[in-house]
Design a protein around this motif. Structure first.
Motif, mmCIF file in Angstrom:
data_model
loop_
_atom_site.group_PDB
_atom_site.id
_atom_site.type_symbol
_atom_site.label_atom_id
_atom_site.label_comp_id
_atom_site.label_asym_id
_atom_site.label_seq_id
_atom_site.Cartn_x
_atom_site.Cartn_y
_atom_site.Cartn_z
ATOM 1 N N PHE A 290 -16.904 -2.188 3.689
ATOM 2 C CA PHE A 290 -17.963 -1.248 2.957
ATOM 3 C C PHE A 290 -19.425 -0.733 3.170
ATOM 4 O O PHE A 290 -19.935 -1.719 3.005
ATOM 5 C CB PHE A 290 -17.773 -1.539 1.803
ATOM 6 N N TYR B 9 -6.260 -8.686 5.702
ATOM 7 C CA TYR B 9 -5.614 -7.221 6.431
ATOM 8 C C TYR B 9 -6.969 -6.898 6.754
ATOM 9 O O TYR B 9 -8.149 -7.005 6.816
ATOM 10 C CB TYR B 9 -5.417 -6.116 4.916
ATOM 11 N N GLU C 24 -9.738 4.516 4.336
ATOM 12 C CA GLU C 24 -9.536 3.539 5.334
ATOM 13 C C GLU C 24 -10.725 2.884 4.814
ATOM 14 O O GLU C 24 -10.011 1.572 4.329
ATOM 15 C CB GLU C 24 -9.940 3.527 6.502
ATOM 16 N N LEU C 25 -11.834 3.219 3.355
ATOM 17 C CA LEU C 25 -12.704 2.179 2.403
ATOM 18 C C LEU C 25 -11.533 2.288 1.591
ATOM 19 O O LEU C 25 -11.319 1.034 1.187
ATOM 20 C CB LEU C 25 -13.685 3.005 3.052
ATOM 21 N N LEU D 219 0.802 -1.193 -0.329
ATOM 22 C CA LEU D 219 -0.064 -0.348 -0.126
ATOM 23 C C LEU D 219 1.073 1.439 0.229
ATOM 24 O O LEU D 219 0.596 2.140 -0.519
ATOM 25 C CB LEU D 219 -0.907 0.288 1.105
ATOM 26 N N ILE E 141 -8.273 -3.847 10.014
ATOM 27 C CA ILE E 141 -7.709 -3.072 10.249
ATOM 28 C C ILE E 141 -9.263 -2.247 11.949
ATOM 29 O O ILE E 141 -10.300 -3.016 11.828
ATOM 30 C CB ILE E 141 -8.238 -1.388 9.246
ATOM 31 N N LEU F 177 -1.004 -7.581 -7.254
ATOM 32 C CA LEU F 177 -2.371 -8.147 -6.571
ATOM 33 C C LEU F 177 -2.513 -9.184 -5.886
ATOM 34 O O LEU F 177 -3.568 -9.906 -5.689
ATOM 35 C CB LEU F 177 -3.275 -8.395 -7.882
ATOM 36 N N ARG G 204 -1.319 -9.395 -2.411
ATOM 37 C CA ARG G 204 -2.448 -8.928 -1.891
ATOM 38 C C ARG G 204 -3.355 -10.316 -0.988
ATOM 39 O O ARG G 204 -4.625 -10.212 -0.232
ATOM 40 C CB ARG G 204 -3.400 -7.598 -1.703
ATOM 41 N N ARG G 205 -3.891 -10.996 -2.378
ATOM 42 C CA ARG G 205 -5.272 -12.046 -2.864
ATOM 43 C C ARG G 205 -4.605 -13.242 -1.562
ATOM 44 O O ARG G 205 -5.437 -14.045 -0.933
ATOM 45 C CB ARG G 205 -5.438 -12.894 -3.508
ATOM 46 N N LEU H 270 -14.133 -9.690 -2.972
ATOM 47 C CA LEU H 270 -13.851 -10.644 -3.903
ATOM 48 C C LEU H 270 -13.607 -11.654 -4.423
ATOM 49 O O LEU H 270 -12.993 -11.392 -5.519
ATOM 50 C CB LEU H 270 -11.940 -11.032 -2.913
ATOM 51 N N GLU I 7 -8.550 2.207 0.949
ATOM 52 C CA GLU I 7 -6.836 0.838 1.402
ATOM 53 C C GLU I 7 -7.746 -0.589 1.481
ATOM 54 O O GLU I 7 -7.246 -1.533 1.557
ATOM 55 C CB GLU I 7 -6.936 1.335 2.243
ATOM 56 N N SER I 8 -9.383 -0.548 2.155
ATOM 57 C CA SER I 8 -9.290 -1.991 2.525
ATOM 58 C C SER I 8 -9.889 -2.059 1.422
ATOM 59 O O SER I 8 -9.494 -3.418 0.854
ATOM 60 C CB SER I 8 -11.048 -1.653 3.040
ATOM 61 N N ALA I 9 -10.499 -1.604 0.680
ATOM 62 C CA ALA I 9 -10.589 -2.807 -1.516
ATOM 63 C C ALA I 9 -9.016 -2.677 -1.891
ATOM 64 O O ALA I 9 -8.983 -3.986 -2.504
ATOM 65 C CB ALA I 9 -11.224 -1.238 -1.952
ATOM 66 N N ALA I 10 -7.930 -1.631 -1.901
ATOM 67 C CA ALA I 10 -6.656 -2.038 -2.620
ATOM 68 C C ALA I 10 -6.244 -3.321 -1.675
ATOM 69 O O ALA I 10 -5.345 -4.447 -2.400
ATOM 70 C CB ALA I 10 -6.136 -0.563 -2.146
ATOM 71 N N ALA I 11 -6.510 -3.594 -0.666
ATOM 72 C CA ALA I 11 -5.352 -5.005 0.065
ATOM 73 C C ALA I 11 -5.958 -5.603 0.336
ATOM 74 O O ALA I 11 -5.903 -6.931 0.211
ATOM 75 C CB ALA I 11 -6.024 -4.628 1.559
ATOM 76 N N GLN I 12 -7.249 -5.841 -0.338
ATOM 77 C CA GLN I 12 -7.794 -6.996 -1.047
ATOM 78 C C GLN I 12 -7.744 -7.851 -2.299
ATOM 79 O O GLN I 12 -8.138 -9.124 -2.475
ATOM 80 C CB GLN I 12 -9.423 -6.938 -0.690
ATOM 81 N N GLY I 13 -6.471 -7.178 -2.596
ATOM 82 C CA GLY I 13 -6.255 -7.608 -4.086
ATOM 83 C C GLY I 13 -7.349 -7.204 -5.310
ATOM 84 O O GLY I 13 -7.142 -8.183 -6.468
ATOM 85 N N LEU I 14 -7.738 -6.897 -5.160
ATOM 86 C CA LEU I 14 -8.709 -6.149 -5.836
ATOM 87 C C LEU I 14 -8.363 -4.731 -7.016
ATOM 88 O O LEU I 14 -8.279 -3.988 -6.465
ATOM 89 C CB LEU I 14 -10.532 -5.367 -5.569
ATOM 90 N N PRO I 15 -8.448 -5.241 -7.865
ATOM 91 C CA PRO I 15 -7.327 -4.214 -9.633
ATOM 92 C C PRO I 15 -8.351 -2.678 -9.745
ATOM 93 O O PRO I 15 -9.854 -2.716 -8.866
ATOM 94 C CB PRO I 15 -8.035 -5.163 -10.414
ATOM 95 N N ARG J 34 -13.561 -11.675 6.785
ATOM 96 C CA ARG J 34 -13.209 -11.089 5.121
ATOM 97 C C ARG J 34 -12.076 -11.472 4.919
ATOM 98 O O ARG J 34 -11.994 -11.542 3.095
ATOM 99 C CB ARG J 34 -14.112 -9.136 4.892
#
Lengths: 260, 496
Positions: A101, A93, B390-391, A64, A95, A85, A88-89, A113, B393-401, A161
């Motif tokens: 969401f 993670y 943080e939202l 990140l 927090i 990618l 990360r999968r 995902l 980042e949460s999306a990015a950290a999951q490995g979503l393109p 998640r």
């Protein structure tokens, strides 16, 4: 690794490593030439006050953020943007307060995902129910939106998640920071059980020494972007590397008599 | 969620579909004052008598709009005055050039000109009879002695070479209280004493009605304004009968005939069509469209303008907003540029579009489109930038393109803000579209224009009330869409 753990029988395989990593935000130094290695399957707690750089470690490991100097390694390979990618999968993670969401139900959050990975609805639901059982989350909660969940439920969903794709590692940043003491205590027990049960590489960031010691044998105490001491709770108490370590330990009340 | 967005996309495309295809009748234009509209009707009736299909696009605005439209072939015929040709439209032509000279000058432009229709509608300066008598003013020179008089001149007269600046220089007038007014409102201003003198057209029906004195142009400043028809020369081949009939109108309308026709329309509220038919001695083509069918027709025109421009704006502005949110520098530029577009006065924006798109629906759609960009771009940008880090980042950290993050997380979270932007644009559009009638796009602005011209409150309301109702309906519609598109989780969150 000056303070390698002595109870490891064989040389453990490295899941993550930081080598001479530095990171600054403007004039603020977040990480200052830091070296850390996290063995596959081990549980480590990063502790320290706010601004010590402990969260930055996780952010660097996930790509990140990128270090200004030095490098980040995952499974022995230097981290590259093209493989981000995929990395990360394989890492969950979690927090503080979950980062769920708000426009998606709990199940929608879990499914984001997996759906992209092409899982069937059936498989997603099965996995979600499996994890609900693991985290003691009532099944009907899955249909609710984050705004309709309690703090503890949100944190459980966030953990689920992270665990959905059955990752190799879990990185948790103050996962229980926003919870009231009773819920926090209950979740500490459950998390500990889950970590032991799953045998994944776990790195948990917390400012609470007691919580850190409850989760992990290996504690890494950080201050101003540097590692002050890396060892067991006894090492911190009896062989402090620095007067700060003693101050930090003494500032915590109600420490357990011995580490579990 | 995506289903809803896809539906919205389909809706946009649907809004873009109704692009009309029209046949090719002769197109007659008129300026935004009664005499021009009457002469337009006269040309239309003449065409009908000659067996030629013709449409009359009324009240298209001022001289420059009509002239440009004629040059570009957006209209085929309109009534003009020789003085305007010599002073405004043609360069390097003597101010007293006769019609054969003008004909020779117009030919290279592909424009034909008839002989004078028989009257001279020149500019004049008028004052209330009693006021002029008490001050002893008979001629324009007499104004020199009264430097504190207040003048109210039509905006066109204020600016044109043969208008106020030239008049001031010729007579050495020093009055400083000079205001720009709409010509039709100027009569009421002078009658009520709000101004002392106004510019007139010498065939205006109001001159006797308001008891005005036309001041003598003792230094012969105002040129002759013989009424003529201008037409596109290709018409001589495509509709020779019509051009022939048009030419036969020359010399048939004298000053008093024109003043009478103006008075019938303006003061007695007769329909232009009836007045013209009477003059020609033919049966009027009955305008049997009732109130509801007129309303329906205008509603269709108005909604078409708003829907087309808004649909196009949504298609461009949302991607621009996304781009602006992801690239900071470019974002500032995009928002700055769309902001500048917003500051262009709306009437000017419509007129700017004429050289690019001609007259009618498309230039109006283009102007409204440009106006709609800013609210949507800005709200899309604000909605995306306002998402908690943080939202993201949460999306990015999951490995979503990136694309998945945008569609599944960022856009849904920005939905409310984006929809609010579209709603703002739509409501503004409904109001601004009333100006589109000035460039021939019709809509609710048409009765408003006619109403202002004829000083008919009823007609003004016939346009203003439906426009207000439509604005409210659009507001309600978008609130419904908002409820439907906003993810339930966000509504629950907002309640807490």
């Amino acid at each position: 690794m000056e303070h390698a753990l002595s109870d490891a029988d064989a040389v453990p395989r490295s899941a993550f490593a930081l080598e001479h990593a530095s990171k600054r935000y403007g004039n603020v130094v977040a990480l200052d030439d830091i070296n850390l290695d996290f063995a596959t399957g081990s549980t480590t707690a990063l502790i320290g006050s706010s601004g010590s750089g402990k969260s930055s470690v996780l952010r660097l490991l996930l790509g990140l953020e990128w270090p200004d100097h030095g490098c980040v390694k995952a499974d022995g390979h230097v981290l590259e943007r093209s493989r981000l990618l995929a990395l990360r999968r394989r890492v969950g993670y979690v927090i503080q307060d979950g980062g769920l969401f708000p426009h998606l139900t709990a199940l929608g959050n879990l499914a984001l995902l997996p759906r992209h990975l092409g899982w069937s609805a059936e498989r997603i639901r099965q996995r979600a129910e499996e994890l609900a059982a693991l985290t003691h989350l009532p099944g009907d909660v899955l249909e609710r939106y984050p705004a309709e969940l309690s703090g503890g439920q949100r944190q459980r969903v966030a953990l689920m998640r992270g665990l959905m794709p059955d990752p190799d590692a879990l990185l948790l940043d103050e996962p229980l920071g926003a919870l009231d003491p009773l819920v926090r205590h209950e979740l500490q027990d459950q998390l500990k059980l889950i970590f032991d049960q799953l045998g994944k590489t776990v790195i948990v960031v917390t400012h609470d020494l007691a919580e850190a010691a409850w989760f992990a044998k290996r504690l890494v105490l950080m201050r101003k972007g540097k590692v002050v001491q890396d060892g067991r709770l006894e090492d911190l108490r009896k062989r402090p590397a620095d007067p700060f370590v003693t101050r930090f330990v003494e500032a915590q009340r109600h420490l357990p008599e011995a580490s579990p | 969620m995506t289903a809803a967005w896809r539906t919205l996309g389909a809706l946009c495309l649907f809004l873009l579909l109704p692009i009309g295809v029209s046949a090719e009748p002769v197109r007659i234009g008129s300026k935004q004052f009664t005499e021009s509209v009457i002469l337009g009707e006269l040309a239309r009736e003449t065409a009908r008598e000659a067996g030629i299909q013709a449409v009359h696009q009324r009240e298209l605005g001022g001289t420059s709009i009509l002239w440009t439209a004629l040059l570009h072939g957006d209209i085929d015929v309109y009534a003009e005055y020789t003085g305007t040709l010599t002073h405004e439209l043609l360069k390097n032509v003597s101010p007293d050039a006769d019609i054969p000279t003008l004909r020779a000058r117009l030919q290279p432009l592909g424009i034909g000109i008839t002989d004078s229709l028989g009257f001279n509608n020149t500019y004049a300066i008028g004052m209330r009879e009693d006021r002029a008598a008490s001050l002893g003013v008979h001629s324009i020179s007499d104004l020199l002695a009264h430097t504190d008089l207040r003048f109210g001149f039509s905006n066109e007269f204020m600016d044109r070479e043969d208008g106020w600046p030239g008049l001031r220089d010729r007579y050495g007038l020093t009055q400083t209280q000079v205001r720009g007014l709409d010509h039709t409102l100027a009569y009421r201003a002078v009658a009520s004493g709000a101004v002392d003198a106004i510019d007139l057209y010498s065939t205006d029906a109001e001159i006797p009605y308001y008891h005005l004195r036309t001041l003598d142009d003792d230094r012969h400043y105002f040129p002759r304004y013989e009424a003529v028809y201008l037409y596109r020369l290709p018409l001589e081949q495509s509709a020779p009968a019509f051009v022939g009939a048009l030419r036969k109108l020359a010399g048939r309308i004298d000053q008093s005939a024109m003043q009478q026709m103006n008075a019938k329309v303006k003061l007695q509220g007769e329909n232009e069509n009836m007045v013209v038919a009477n003059f020609l001695g033919i049966r009027a083509q009955r305008d049997d469209s009732g109130f509801w069918s007129r309303l329906l027709q205008r509603s269709i025109e108005h909604i078409k303008l708003v829907a087309l421009s808004l649909g196009l704006a949504v298609l461009l502005a949302i991607p621009l907003g996304i781009l602006a949110a992801h690239l900071k520098r470019l974002g500032q530029l995009v928002i700055g540029l769309t902001g500048i577009l917003q500051t262009v006065p709306s009437l000017a924006m419509f007129v700017f579009m004429i050289p690019l798109f001609g007259i009618g629906t498309w230039p109006a759609v283009a102007a409204l489109f440009l106006y709609s960009l800013l609210p949507i771009v800005r709200n899309t940008h604000a909605g995306l930038v306002g998402i908690a880090p943080e939202l993201l980042e949460s999306a990015a950290a999951q490995g979503l393109p990136r694309s998945v993050r945008l569609y599944r997380v960022e856009l849904p979270l920005a939905t409310r803000s984006i929809l609010a932007g579209i709603k703002t644009a739509a409501v503004i559009n409904v109001g601004t579209a009333t100006l589109a009638a000035l460039i021939g796009a019709g809509g609710y602005g048409q009765p408003i224009l006619t109403g202002i011209r004829l000083d008919d409150i009823g007609l003004i309301l016939e346009g203003a009330v439906p426009a207000a109702v439509l604005a409210l309906l659009v507001q309600g519609l978008f609130e419904g869409i908002e409820r439907w598109l906003t993810p339930r989780g966000l509504r629950i969150e907002a309640r807490q």
